[in-house]
Design a protein around this motif. Sequence first.
Motif: not given
Length: 268
Positions: A113-118, A121
Amino acid sequence: MTNWLSVQRGDAPLILTFPHVGADLADVAGDFRSDWLARRDADWWVDDLYAFAGEMGATMIRTAISRSVIDLNRDPSGASLYPGQATTELCPTTTFDGDPLYAGAHPDAAEIARRRANWFDPYHAALAAEIARLRARHPHIVLYDAHSIRSHVPRLFDGELPQFNIGTNGGASCDPALEAAVATLCAASGHSHVVNGRFRGGWTTRHHGRPDRGVHAIQMELAMRGYLTEPARPDPANWPAPIHPDPAILPTLRRVIAACIDFAKGRS
């Protein structure tokens, strides 16, 4: 532009995306068991190969982040785009050849989720913004997702991959006339080609391609032999091989990109 995302704006009704050209392992480099393995499956030099498209007015979107950190062309939910076939995940745990990427634990849900947000997305938000910008100027645009892969990856496909692999999600992501125009040029090149074969288009074409809304998305997966000399077995001493100074497939790619622009203008 950020330190990992580059958007080169043009005014033609065409966007080229390069989600897999990066080799930056960001803040997770220490988690991989081998920097070289984590970078091996990049789409080496593809943005250089298509540099001419910027001179034709195309918008070019690149990322420096390695696909081993997060794959910007996978379904962010984690669902496979190729059910029943070997593939890699949103945050890959193996290379294309099945070599493990991590010496220890794989990324857990919070880390994914952190990598997706960074990275995931923001990349797709930037792409959506460019689609909106160009659609405000043109009734129809083409989104061309540019990729490449080694010609032989037995875990993913049998034998030698065709030179030109055109993906339109079974015809759902673009007008049939665009698919036909690109396929015709590839067929005339004298090199092998396939439409919606092993590579039918990833998240970019499937998510952003909306022909009913004037956004026609197509993926081109190139076998790397068309623009560099592939070793029988890549290793740290011979890979990545340098781009050929005069790639055999470059004239065809120039025609394909011109056809994409002509298609969009013709629909306008």
